[in-house]
Design an enzyme around this catalytic site. Structure first.
Site, mmCIF file in Angstrom:
data_model
loop_
_atom_site.group_PDB
_atom_site.id
_atom_site.type_symbol
_atom_site.label_atom_id
_atom_site.label_comp_id
_atom_site.label_asym_id
_atom_site.label_seq_id
_atom_site.Cartn_x
_atom_site.Cartn_y
_atom_site.Cartn_z
ATOM 1 N N LYS A 138 0.810 -1.286 -0.064
ATOM 2 C CA LYS A 138 -0.076 0.039 -0.065
ATOM 3 C C LYS A 138 0.786 1.291 -0.042
ATOM 4 C CE LYS A 138 -4.219 -1.382 2.164
ATOM 5 N NZ LYS A 138 -5.308 -1.344 3.300
ATOM 6 N N LYS B 290 -5.474 -10.970 -6.640
ATOM 7 C CA LYS B 290 -6.718 -11.422 -5.632
ATOM 8 C C LYS B 290 -7.668 -10.228 -5.953
ATOM 9 C CE LYS B 290 -5.854 -8.469 -1.828
ATOM 10 N NZ LYS B 290 -5.761 -8.011 -0.318
ATOM 11 N N LYS C 66 -11.426 -4.508 -3.208
ATOM 12 C CA LYS C 66 -12.298 -3.491 -3.333
ATOM 13 C C LYS C 66 -11.262 -2.321 -4.142
ATOM 14 C CE LYS C 66 -13.943 -4.281 1.175
ATOM 15 N NZ LYS C 66 -13.045 -3.998 2.197
HETATM 16 P P1 TYM Z 1 -10.778 -6.243 4.304
HETATM 17 O O1 TYM Z 1 -11.695 -5.484 4.787
HETATM 18 O O2 TYM Z 1 -9.789 -6.031 3.429
HETATM 19 O O3 TYM Z 1 -11.113 -7.808 4.023
HETATM 20 C C1 TYM Z 1 -12.074 -8.217 4.604
HETATM 21 C C2 TYM Z 1 -11.925 -9.943 4.831
HETATM 22 O O4 TYM Z 1 -11.922 -10.479 3.652
HETATM 23 C C3 TYM Z 1 -11.023 -11.106 3.099
HETATM 24 N N1 TYM Z 1 -10.648 -10.933 1.621
HETATM 25 C C4 TYM Z 1 -10.597 -12.040 0.871
HETATM 26 N N2 TYM Z 1 -10.666 -13.375 0.856
HETATM 27 C C5 TYM Z 1 -10.561 -14.093 -0.123
HETATM 28 N N3 TYM Z 1 -10.160 -13.460 -1.545
HETATM 29 C C6 TYM Z 1 -10.084 -12.352 -1.568
HETATM 30 N N4 TYM Z 1 -9.864 -11.842 -2.862
HETATM 31 C C7 TYM Z 1 -10.461 -11.414 -0.492
HETATM 32 N N5 TYM Z 1 -9.963 -9.903 -0.173
HETATM 33 C C8 TYM Z 1 -10.373 -9.843 1.012
HETATM 34 C C9 TYM Z 1 -9.858 -10.877 3.977
HETATM 35 O O5 TYM Z 1 -8.816 -11.635 3.956
HETATM 36 C C10 TYM Z 1 -10.657 -10.224 5.191
HETATM 37 O O6 TYM Z 1 -10.876 -11.427 6.000
HETATM 38 N N6 TYM Z 1 -7.474 -5.908 8.096
HETATM 39 C C11 TYM Z 1 -8.625 -6.327 7.639
HETATM 40 C C12 TYM Z 1 -10.005 -6.167 8.614
HETATM 41 C C13 TYM Z 1 -9.625 -6.118 10.208
HETATM 42 C C14 TYM Z 1 -9.739 -7.435 11.013
HETATM 43 C C15 TYM Z 1 -9.558 -6.973 12.251
HETATM 44 C C16 TYM Z 1 -9.982 -8.795 10.208
HETATM 45 C C17 TYM Z 1 -9.431 -5.327 11.034
HETATM 46 N N7 TYM Z 1 -9.247 -5.621 12.033
HETATM 47 C C18 TYM Z 1 -9.442 -7.994 13.248
HETATM 48 C C19 TYM Z 1 -9.932 -9.772 11.426
HETATM 49 C C20 TYM Z 1 -9.772 -9.270 12.711
HETATM 50 C C21 TYM Z 1 -9.103 -6.126 6.377
HETATM 51 O O7 TYM Z 1 -8.594 -5.293 5.755
HETATM 52 O O8 TYM Z 1 -10.065 -6.770 5.734
#
Ligand code: TYM
Length: 332
Positions: A112, A195, A198
């Site tokens: 990022k 992958k 968003k």
């Molecule tokens: P975020 O918002 O990027 O994504 C949310 C969840 O979706 C999963 N994910 C995917 N899984 C499979 N294939 C994909 N292409 C894909 N894109 C996204 C992510 O792995 C995630 O599980 N840092 C985290 C949010 C967070 C969090 C936490 C998660 C903040 N605090 C505490 C667990 C525990 C994030 O950016 O997710």
């Protein structure tokens, strides 16, 4: 019941298929066996620039998508991260035991910050994983169901929990990531070696949960495949078709093998039509329910407030213990 924690960023108007398949489907299943906490991580979202009015709206929309996808706010604690002050407070404490180099090794930060440039990438982006550790550790969580891209952040969380416990005495439960092997990484439809995200540069390869069904169908029909013409799972040599098979299997609850059999000897056109139908059948009702929920934002806000109060109780108990352990003088 053992605790479970996970969250998603409200960084777009809609979640994408990777969030739904890689995370939400597991959450929905696991909420029955665990004391589950699911947050909309708005404090994480502001580590990159957000429009304030849009952020508020996206936060509600993300919560609505959790509920529409089957997260039950009477069963699981579904809340907005910034509503619970302990998150930011514990993140500060944890940042004081996190190594600078350790944080710098996080690959998501490296990706990022490369995208934004050294001076536009914020310090918040750098400490993002520390805030994530605070999320998880505040609730004494045992399990953290996430996609593959969050694995390193959960590893850091474990290291910080162990380090803190060693230095100050047993305080935190050391959590484990739960990563579903088959669906840990859903790929972009146009670029099936990166992958689905968003924040993808082009929208053409991203399936949005809230998109108009006709639009999703069109994207599937245009998805990149290969010239072999047979519906067969082979991640190395057929990344496009394999990704479509993964999505098909996850959303229909079927095995990849049975889908391969069904489309044996038929072209990609038929296969894609079948997949489009599966996607529309699964996402369509979720979309309708989200629109209903968004029709009554006051009710949604009320649910989020009640759930935040529940989260506050657990989080405050941990935070108080942490403050005592590190030697902060209690205000009497
Ligand atoms: P975020 O918002 O990027 O994504 C949310 C969840 O979706 C999963 N994910 C995917 N899984 C499979 N294939 C994909 N292409 C894909 N894109 C996204 C992510 O792995 C995630 O599980 N840092 C985290 C949010 C967070 C969090 C936490 C998660 C903040 N605090 C505490 C667990 C525990 C994030 O950016 O997710």
């Amino acid at each position: 019941k053992p605790r479970l924690y996970s969250g998603m960023q409200p960084s777009a108007d809609s979640l994408q298929a990777g969030n739904y398949i890689g995370a939400l489907l597991q959450w929905r299943e696991m909420q029955n066996s665990y004391d589950a906490f699911f947050s909309v991580v708005d404090l994480h979202a502001i580590t990159v620039p957000q429009d304030p009015a849009e952020l508020r709206e996206k936060t509600r929309r993300t919560a609505a998508q959790y509920i529409a996808a089957g997260i039950e706010p009477s069963k699981s604690t579904l809340y907005v991260q910034s509503h619970v002050r302990a998150h930011a407070e514990l993140a500060w404490i944890l940042s004081t035991i996190t190594g600078f180099g350790e944080a710098g090794r996080m690959t998501q930060f490296k990706d990022k910050s490369a995208r934004y440039g050294a001076d536009s990438a914020s310090v918040g982006l750098f400490t993002y994983p520390v805030l994530m550790a605070a999320d998880i550790l505040l609730y004494q969580s045992e399990l953290v169901p996430v996609g593959d891209d969050q694995k390193q952040h959960v590893e850091l969380t474990r290291d910080l929990a162990e380090r803190f416990n060693k230095r100050f005495g047993k305080t935190f439960t050391v959590p484990k990531a739960v990563i579903q092997k088959d669906t840990a990484r859903i790929y972009d439809l146009q670029n099936p070696t990166s992958k689905m995200s968003k924040s993808a540069e082009s929208d053409a390869g991203v399936l949005w949960l809230l998109d108009d069904p006709a639009k999703s169908a069109k994207k599937i029909m245009r998805a990149v495949t290969d010239t072999e013409g047979s519906v067969r799972y082979d991640r190395e040599n057929k990344p496009g078709v394999s990704n479509l098979l993964t999505i098909y299997a996850a959303l229909s609850g079927r095995q990849v093998g049975s889908i391969e059999d069904e489309y044996a000897g038929r072209g990609y056109g038929d296969f894609k039509k079948g997949l489009a139908e599966v996607v529309v059948n699964e996402f369509g009702p979720v979309r309708e329910r989200v629109l209903e929920l968004l029709d009554d934002p006051a009710e949604l806000d009320r649910i989020l407030a009640a759930n935040a109060a529940r989260a506050d109780e657990v989080a405050d108990a941990t935070l108080r213990d942490v403050y005592d352990k590190v030697g902060l003088l209690r205000r009497v």
